[in-house]
Design a protein around this motif. Sequence first.
Motif, mmCIF file in Angstrom:
data_model
loop_
_atom_site.group_PDB
_atom_site.id
_atom_site.type_symbol
_atom_site.label_atom_id
_atom_site.label_comp_id
_atom_site.label_asym_id
_atom_site.label_seq_id
_atom_site.Cartn_x
_atom_site.Cartn_y
_atom_site.Cartn_z
ATOM 1 N N ALA A 46 12.417 0.547 26.826
ATOM 2 C CA ALA A 46 11.282 -0.006 26.078
ATOM 3 C C ALA A 46 11.706 -0.517 24.701
ATOM 4 O O ALA A 46 11.189 -1.532 24.225
ATOM 5 N N SER A 47 12.662 0.156 24.080
ATOM 6 C CA SER A 47 13.129 -0.251 22.748
ATOM 7 C C SER A 47 13.868 -1.579 22.783
ATOM 8 O O SER A 47 14.007 -2.240 21.754
ATOM 9 N N ASN A 48 14.348 -1.970 23.943
ATOM 10 C CA ASN A 48 15.031 -3.253 24.084
ATOM 11 C C ASN A 48 14.135 -4.312 24.705
ATOM 12 O O ASN A 48 14.140 -5.457 24.268
ATOM 13 N N PHE A 49 13.363 -3.931 25.722
ATOM 14 C CA PHE A 49 12.516 -4.916 26.387
ATOM 15 C C PHE A 49 11.278 -5.268 25.556
ATOM 16 O O PHE A 49 10.871 -6.428 25.521
ATOM 17 N N GLY A 50 10.705 -4.291 24.884
ATOM 18 C CA GLY A 50 9.509 -4.533 24.072
ATOM 19 C C GLY A 50 9.679 -5.656 23.057
ATOM 20 O O GLY A 50 8.850 -6.581 23.004
ATOM 21 N N PRO A 51 10.753 -5.621 22.249
ATOM 22 C CA PRO A 51 10.936 -6.714 21.289
ATOM 23 C C PRO A 51 11.176 -8.069 21.954
ATOM 24 O O PRO A 51 10.804 -9.104 21.411
ATOM 25 N N MET A 52 11.782 -8.055 23.134
ATOM 26 C CA MET A 52 11.978 -9.326 23.845
ATOM 27 C C MET A 52 10.629 -9.912 24.241
ATOM 28 O O MET A 52 10.384 -11.108 24.059
ATOM 29 N N SER A 71 19.200 -8.060 25.742
ATOM 30 C CA SER A 71 19.400 -8.251 27.185
ATOM 31 C C SER A 71 20.695 -7.586 27.653
ATOM 32 O O SER A 71 20.725 -7.004 28.746
ATOM 33 N N ARG A 72 21.749 -7.638 26.855
ATOM 34 C CA ARG A 72 22.997 -6.940 27.217
ATOM 35 C C ARG A 72 22.772 -5.430 27.268
ATOM 36 O O ARG A 72 23.253 -4.753 28.186
ATOM 37 N N ALA A 118 16.300 -8.047 38.242
ATOM 38 C CA ALA A 118 15.591 -8.885 37.270
ATOM 39 C C ALA A 118 16.234 -8.805 35.895
ATOM 40 O O ALA A 118 16.330 -9.808 35.182
ATOM 41 N N VAL A 119 16.705 -7.630 35.515
ATOM 42 C CA VAL A 119 17.380 -7.461 34.223
ATOM 43 C C VAL A 119 18.697 -8.237 34.209
ATOM 44 O O VAL A 119 19.038 -8.877 33.214
ATOM 45 N N ALA A 120 19.438 -8.210 35.312
ATOM 46 C CA ALA A 120 20.700 -8.973 35.395
ATOM 47 C C ALA A 120 20.410 -10.465 35.248
ATOM 48 O O ALA A 120 21.114 -11.176 34.512
ATOM 49 N N LYS A 121 19.365 -10.927 35.918
ATOM 50 C CA LYS A 121 18.991 -12.348 35.810
ATOM 51 C C LYS A 121 18.507 -12.665 34.387
ATOM 52 O O LYS A 121 18.780 -13.746 33.861
ATOM 53 N N LEU A 122 17.808 -11.724 33.778
ATOM 54 C CA LEU A 122 17.343 -11.920 32.401
ATOM 55 C C LEU A 122 18.527 -12.106 31.461
ATOM 56 O O LEU A 122 18.530 -13.005 30.623
ATOM 57 N N GLN A 123 19.547 -11.277 31.621
ATOM 58 C CA GLN A 123 20.731 -11.371 30.756
ATOM 59 C C GLN A 123 21.390 -12.739 30.930
ATOM 60 O O GLN A 123 21.761 -13.381 29.948
ATOM 61 N N GLU A 124 21.498 -13.213 32.159
ATOM 62 C CA GLU A 124 22.074 -14.541 32.420
ATOM 63 C C GLU A 124 21.208 -15.637 31.803
ATOM 64 O O GLU A 124 21.723 -16.589 31.215
ATOM 65 N N THR A 125 19.905 -15.508 31.946
ATOM 66 C CA THR A 125 18.978 -16.529 31.441
ATOM 67 C C THR A 125 18.996 -16.577 29.921
ATOM 68 O O THR A 125 18.997 -17.660 29.327
ATOM 69 N N VAL A 126 19.019 -15.421 29.293
ATOM 70 C CA VAL A 126 19.061 -15.376 27.823
ATOM 71 C C VAL A 126 20.315 -16.083 27.313
ATOM 72 O O VAL A 126 20.270 -16.793 26.310
#
Length: 159
Positions: A46-52, A71-72, A118-126
Amino acid sequence: MLTQPRALMLSLITIGAVSLSPLAVSHFDDKEINQSYRQSWFALVASNFGPMASTVKGEIPWDQAKMERWSRDLETLTSLDIMRGFAEGSDKGTTRAKPEIWQNKADFDSKLDDMTGAVAKLQETVATGDREAIAEQVGATGKTCKACHDEYKAKNYLY
């Protein structure tokens, strides 16, 4: 010898690490180790996804470098074995994890795998820097989190 900007940056990193470390251990209870492990893991997620999510909603200013770090860090978190926090018997104690997790472990595992993908794809997309695509993938990642919360997370502590 450190230059002044470098010394300042090192000081800020140290202060940040010290101030955030209580978040990682705030849920730790040596009587309920499994529950503490998973609650700490979810707090870090949550501390990483929330700010995103707040960034793509425009609630905080866009900072591409921070988006990449968040994302990393999320991807690193999904590489940890969170399932050890859901060991048999850890459905009791201070938890919001519904008993259905242990009753339907295959579905729970599947939803966790969806989130990890989804997180792996998010990191690639970011990494592309494409704000529109990033916003889309933040939304898709959030849906995988919500799918699990809807079925397996109680609003209040159960015990």
